[in-house]
Scaffold this motif. Structure first.
Motif, PDB file in Angstrom:
ATOM      1  N   ILE A 146       0.855  -1.126   0.213  1.00 32.40           N
ATOM      2  CA  ILE A 146       0.357   0.043  -0.089  1.00 32.40           C
ATOM      3  C   ILE A 146       0.779   1.006  -0.127  1.00 32.40           C
ATOM      4  O   ILE A 146       1.593   1.723   0.942  1.00 32.40           O
ATOM      5  CB  ILE A 146      -0.575  -0.297   0.825  1.00 32.40           C
ATOM      6  N   LEU A 147       0.463   1.488  -1.438  1.00 35.14           N
ATOM      7  CA  LEU A 147       1.155   3.477  -1.296  1.00 35.14           C
ATOM      8  C   LEU A 147       1.348   4.353  -0.854  1.00 35.14           C
ATOM      9  O   LEU A 147      -0.401   4.869  -1.470  1.00 35.14           O
ATOM     10  CB  LEU A 147       2.048   3.710  -2.579  1.00 35.14           C
ATOM     11  N   GLY A 148       0.662   4.947   0.474  1.00 38.34           N
ATOM     12  CA  GLY A 148       0.528   5.708   1.100  1.00 38.34           C
ATOM     13  C   GLY A 148      -0.608   4.976   2.082  1.00 38.34           C
ATOM     14  O   GLY A 148      -1.496   4.771   1.959  1.00 38.34           O
ATOM     15  N   LEU A 149      -0.227   5.255   3.265  1.00 40.27           N
ATOM     16  CA  LEU A 149      -0.796   4.071   4.761  1.00 40.27           C
ATOM     17  C   LEU A 149      -1.826   5.587   5.818  1.00 40.27           C
ATOM     18  O   LEU A 149      -1.921   6.052   6.663  1.00 40.27           O
ATOM     19  CB  LEU A 149       0.038   3.965   5.170  1.00 40.27           C
ATOM     20  N   GLY A 150      -2.414   6.446   5.109  1.00 47.11           N
ATOM     21  CA  GLY A 150      -3.645   7.147   5.199  1.00 47.11           C
ATOM     22  C   GLY A 150      -5.167   6.787   6.126  1.00 47.11           C
ATOM     23  O   GLY A 150      -4.611   5.481   5.876  1.00 47.11           O
ATOM     24  N   HIS A 171       4.053   1.944   2.184  1.00 48.40           N
ATOM     25  CA  HIS A 171       5.548   3.052   2.434  1.00 48.40           C
ATOM     26  C   HIS A 171       4.512   4.150   2.299  1.00 48.40           C
ATOM     27  O   HIS A 171       3.502   4.472   1.661  1.00 48.40           O
ATOM     28  CB  HIS A 171       6.529   3.214   0.670  1.00 48.40           C
ATOM     29  N   SER A 172       5.152   4.883   2.544  1.00 47.09           N
ATOM     30  CA  SER A 172       4.731   6.116   3.716  1.00 47.09           C
ATOM     31  C   SER A 172       5.319   7.369   3.833  1.00 47.09           C
ATOM     32  O   SER A 172       6.879   7.146   3.683  1.00 47.09           O
ATOM     33  CB  SER A 172       3.893   7.057   4.796  1.00 47.09           C
ATOM     34  N   ARG A 173       5.569   8.295   3.803  1.00 47.67           N
ATOM     35  CA  ARG A 173       6.028   9.156   3.873  1.00 47.67           C
ATOM     36  C   ARG A 173       6.817   9.436   5.615  1.00 47.67           C
ATOM     37  O   ARG A 173       8.950   9.834   4.965  1.00 47.67           O
ATOM     38  CB  ARG A 173       5.889  11.023   4.817  1.00 47.67           C
ATOM     39  N   GLN A 174       6.745   8.767   6.454  1.00 45.82           N
ATOM     40  CA  GLN A 174       7.613   8.451   7.178  1.00 45.82           C
ATOM     41  C   GLN A 174       7.276   7.077   8.053  1.00 45.82           C
ATOM     42  O   GLN A 174       5.402   6.411   7.988  1.00 45.82           O
ATOM     43  CB  GLN A 174       7.435   9.322   8.798  1.00 45.82           C
ATOM     44  N   LEU A 175       7.160   6.663   9.501  1.00 44.73           N
ATOM     45  CA  LEU A 175       7.608   4.954   9.567  1.00 44.73           C
ATOM     46  C   LEU A 175       6.554   5.332  10.936  1.00 44.73           C
ATOM     47  O   LEU A 175       6.282   6.063  11.434  1.00 44.73           O
ATOM     48  CB  LEU A 175       8.857   4.239  10.025  1.00 44.73           C
ATOM     49  N   LEU A 176       5.489   4.393  10.677  1.00 43.66           N
ATOM     50  CA  LEU A 176       3.982   3.935  11.596  1.00 43.66           C
ATOM     51  C   LEU A 176       4.102   3.120  12.759  1.00 43.66           C
ATOM     52  O   LEU A 176       4.511   2.361  12.364  1.00 43.66           O
ATOM     53  CB  LEU A 176       3.044   4.603  11.110  1.00 43.66           C
ATOM     54  N   SER A 177       4.887   3.886  13.699  1.00 41.65           N
ATOM     55  CA  SER A 177       4.929   2.631  15.414  1.00 41.65           C
ATOM     56  C   SER A 177       3.643   2.084  15.597  1.00 41.65           C
ATOM     57  O   SER A 177       4.476   0.990  16.293  1.00 41.65           O
ATOM     58  CB  SER A 177       5.752   3.455  16.051  1.00 41.65           C
ATOM     59  N   ASP A 178       2.916   2.970  15.529  1.00 41.86           N
ATOM     60  CA  ASP A 178       1.357   1.858  15.887  1.00 41.86           C
ATOM     61  C   ASP A 178       0.595   1.334  14.455  1.00 41.86           C
ATOM     62  O   ASP A 178      -0.417   0.924  14.794  1.00 41.86           O
ATOM     63  CB  ASP A 178       0.211   3.571  16.416  1.00 41.86           C
ATOM     64  N   VAL A 179       1.493   0.604  14.062  1.00 41.02           N
ATOM     65  CA  VAL A 179       0.783  -0.578  12.668  1.00 41.02           C
ATOM     66  C   VAL A 179       1.463  -1.732  12.947  1.00 41.02           C
ATOM     67  O   VAL A 179       2.841  -1.410  12.904  1.00 41.02           O
ATOM     68  CB  VAL A 179       0.213   0.562  11.084  1.00 41.02           C
ATOM     69  N   PRO A 180       0.628  -2.889  12.183  1.00 37.77           N
ATOM     70  CA  PRO A 180       1.546  -3.744  12.041  1.00 37.77           C
ATOM     71  C   PRO A 180       1.841  -4.540  10.779  1.00 37.77           C
ATOM     72  O   PRO A 180       1.767  -5.402  10.674  1.00 37.77           O
ATOM     73  CB  PRO A 180       0.011  -5.123  12.805  1.00 37.77           C
ATOM     74  N   TYR A 181       1.646  -3.605  10.366  1.00 37.98           N
ATOM     75  CA  TYR A 181       2.319  -3.817   8.539  1.00 37.98           C
ATOM     76  C   TYR A 181       3.825  -3.192   8.088  1.00 37.98           C
ATOM     77  O   TYR A 181       4.426  -2.833   9.345  1.00 37.98           O
ATOM     78  CB  TYR A 181       1.759  -2.831   7.554  1.00 37.98           C
ATOM     79  N   ASP A 182       4.262  -3.592   8.155  1.00 38.36           N
ATOM     80  CA  ASP A 182       5.851  -3.663   7.371  1.00 38.36           C
ATOM     81  C   ASP A 182       5.884  -2.259   6.806  1.00 38.36           C
ATOM     82  O   ASP A 182       5.221  -2.293   5.508  1.00 38.36           O
ATOM     83  CB  ASP A 182       6.737  -5.226   6.445  1.00 38.36           C
ATOM     84  N   PHE A 183       6.781  -1.935   6.894  1.00 37.21           N
ATOM     85  CA  PHE A 183       7.955  -0.952   6.912  1.00 37.21           C
ATOM     86  C   PHE A 183       8.581  -0.423   5.251  1.00 37.21           C
ATOM     87  O   PHE A 183       8.916  -1.247   6.044  1.00 37.21           O
ATOM     88  CB  PHE A 183       7.744   0.767   7.457  1.00 37.21           C
ATOM     89  N   GLU A 189      11.349  -0.224  -3.301  1.00 38.51           N
ATOM     90  CA  GLU A 189      11.533  -2.251  -2.022  1.00 38.51           C
ATOM     91  C   GLU A 189       9.958  -2.645  -2.472  1.00 38.51           C
ATOM     92  O   GLU A 189       9.782  -3.493  -1.943  1.00 38.51           O
ATOM     93  CB  GLU A 189      11.940  -0.902  -1.133  1.00 38.51           C
ATOM     94  N   LEU A 190       8.561  -1.631  -2.003  1.00 32.33           N
ATOM     95  CA  LEU A 190       7.569  -1.992  -1.704  1.00 32.33           C
ATOM     96  C   LEU A 190       7.177  -2.632  -2.569  1.00 32.33           C
ATOM     97  O   LEU A 190       6.384  -3.591  -2.472  1.00 32.33           O
ATOM     98  CB  LEU A 190       6.794  -0.354  -1.487  1.00 32.33           C
ATOM     99  N   ALA A 191       7.496  -2.452  -4.534  1.00 33.92           N
ATOM    100  CA  ALA A 191       6.650  -2.678  -5.046  1.00 33.92           C
ATOM    101  C   ALA A 191       7.347  -4.254  -4.922  1.00 33.92           C
ATOM    102  O   ALA A 191       7.239  -5.361  -5.595  1.00 33.92           O
ATOM    103  CB  ALA A 191       6.465  -1.776  -6.336  1.00 33.92           C
ATOM    104  N   ARG A 192       8.755  -4.830  -4.997  1.00 36.86           N
ATOM    105  CA  ARG A 192       9.328  -5.722  -5.128  1.00 36.86           C
ATOM    106  C   ARG A 192       8.592  -6.686  -4.196  1.00 36.86           C
ATOM    107  O   ARG A 192       8.435  -8.264  -4.392  1.00 36.86           O
ATOM    108  CB  ARG A 192      10.978  -5.499  -4.890  1.00 36.86           C
ATOM    109  N   ALA A 193       8.544  -5.930  -3.266  1.00 33.73           N
ATOM    110  CA  ALA A 193       7.740  -7.270  -2.054  1.00 33.73           C
ATOM    111  C   ALA A 193       6.459  -7.694  -2.536  1.00 33.73           C
ATOM    112  O   ALA A 193       6.088  -8.848  -1.859  1.00 33.73           O
ATOM    113  CB  ALA A 193       7.991  -6.293  -0.889  1.00 33.73           C
ATOM    114  N   SER A 194       5.824  -7.334  -3.386  1.00 31.68           N
ATOM    115  CA  SER A 194       3.975  -7.098  -3.612  1.00 31.68           C
ATOM    116  C   SER A 194       3.848  -7.823  -4.594  1.00 31.68           C
ATOM    117  O   SER A 194       4.397  -7.896  -5.847  1.00 31.68           O
ATOM    118  CB  SER A 194       3.407  -6.035  -2.805  1.00 31.68           C
TER     119      SER A 194
END
Length: 316
Positions: A146-150, A171-183, A189-194
C-alpha cells in the motif's frame, strides 16, 4: 447576513440542503462556464468556496473573489488549490480527509478482485454464450503493498489483512509505529515485495510519478497495480508501456491525467480495468462530506477553530 458559498462540486447536490438548513446561501456552478460566470457576476459576495482536489481553485480566481474567507475541499486531496495564493490572502483552507475512506477502500478492493480474478472478461464471455474455464490467482496468502497509509490506505490494509488473509506492507513519508504492517523505505522496495500494489497516496508535486518504470519493473510480470488515488502518482506512459509489454500483469485505474479523457492505449488493453473516478462516491460518503463541510463552515463563521485545516505555506 448569511454567508454565500460557491459550490463547484457536481456530485453532492442531494445533500446540499444540509448547508442551506444551516443558513448558508449557495451558488451552484459545476461546469467551467458556470464557474467563470459565477465568479464574474458574484465575486464580491462569495465568502466561501466548496471544491475538490482536481477542480481546485486558482490564483486568478482567488484574486477575483474579494470577500473570500475560506475554501473547503471535499476529499483528502487539494492539489489544484493554490495554497500560496490562499495563504497570502489569509484565507483558511480545509479538506475532508477520511470521510470517504470506506467508500474508496471498498472500490479499491472491488477493482483488485475484478482485476486479479478477471471478472470483466468472464462476464463478457458468458454474455456471448461462451463458457471459458479461466484460471486466475487467489488473493488469500498474497502480499499487498500500500503506497500511502493514510485513512484510505489503512482502510484498504484492514480489508486486505482481515478479509482476505493477505500480508500487508506499506510505504509512506514516515514510519508509523502504531500499525502492524511492514514498512518499506522506498516505493521500489514496496513493489518488489508485493504481488499487488495499491496506490492510496495524495496527489501533488511531492508524490508526482512515485510509481515509474523502476517501480513497475520491481512489481514484475505477475504483479498487479490498482490506483484509486491520483493519476499523477503513476507515470502514465511508463504504465502503458509496462502493460503493453506484459512487464506487469495488469492494472485497475479509477483516476486519469486529463479526466474525463482516457488514453486510447489504455482502452485498447485487455489487462486493464477502468472506472470513471467514482471510488469516493457513495451516499454515505456524500452525506459525510457535506456534513463535515458544514461543521467547518459553522466553526469558521462562529470564530472557532475549523475541524480539518490544511497547512498553508508562509505568506509572501
Amino acid at each position: 447576513m448569511p454567508a454565500t458559498v460557491l459550490v463547484l462540486v457536481e456530485t453532492i447536490n442531494d445533500y446540499l440542503p444540509i448547508l442551506e438548513n444551516q443558513g448558508f446561501h449557495l451558488i451552484l456552478a459545476p461546469t467551467p462556464a458556470e464557474r467563470a460566470q459565477a465568479i464574474a457576476s458574484h465575486g464580491g459576495q462569495i465568502d466561501a468556496v466548496l471544491t475538490r482536489g482536481p477542480l481546485g481553485l486558482y490564483a486568478d480566481e482567488i484574486a477575483a473573489l474579494a470577500n473570500l474567507k475560506i475554501i473547503c475541499v471535499i476529499g483528502a486531496g487539494y492539489e489544484q488549490v493554490d495554497l500560496q495564493a490562499a495563504s497570502d490572502r489569509g484565507i483558511t483552507v480545509t479538506n475532508g480527509a477520511g470521510v470517504n475512506a470506506s467508500s474508496v477502500a471498498d472500490h479499491a478492493m472491488a477493482l483488485l478482485l475484478s482485476l486479479v480474478r478477471d471478472i470483466p472478461r468472464c462476464d463478457a464471455a458468458v454474455r456471448r454464450g461462451e463458457w471459458p474455464k479461466i484460471m486466475r490467482p487467489s488473493l488469500a496468502g498474497k502480499h499487498v503493498g500500500i503506497l500511502g497509509l493514510g485513512a484510505v490506505g489503512m482502510a484498504v490494509a484492514k480489508r486486505a489483512a482481515n478479509g482476505f488473509d493477505m500480508t500487508v506492507s506499506y510505504h509512506s513519508r514516515q514510519l508509523l509505529s502504531d500499525v502492524p504492517y511492514d514498512f518499506c523505505s522506498t516505493p521500489t522496495e514496496l513493489a518488489r515485495a508485493s504481488d499487488f500494489l495499491i496506490v492510496c497516496t495524495p496527489g501533488g508535486i511531492g508524490t508526482q510519478h512515485l510509481v515509474n518504470k523502476q517501480v513497475l519493473d520491481a512489481l514484475g510480470p505477475h504483479g498487479f497495480i490498482v490506483n484509486i488515488a491520483r493519476a499523477s502518482v503513476v507515470a502514465t506512459n511508463d504504465l502503458i508501456t509496462a502493460l503493453e509489454q506484459r512487464r506487469i500483469a495488469g492494472a485497475a485505474l479509477d483516476v486519469f491525467d486529463a479526466e474525463p479523457q482516457v488514453p486510447d492505449a489504455l482502452k485498447a488493453l485487455s489487462n486493464v480495468i477502468l472506472t470513471p473516478h467514482v471510488a469516493g462516491l457513495s451516499p454515505e460518503a456524500a452525506r459525510g462530506t457535506v456534513e463535515l463541510v458544514g461543521q467547518n463552515l459553522m466553526a469558521f463563521f462562529s470564530d472557532r477553530p475549523v475541524l480539518t485545516p490544511v497547512k498553508l505555506p508562509k505568506s509572501l
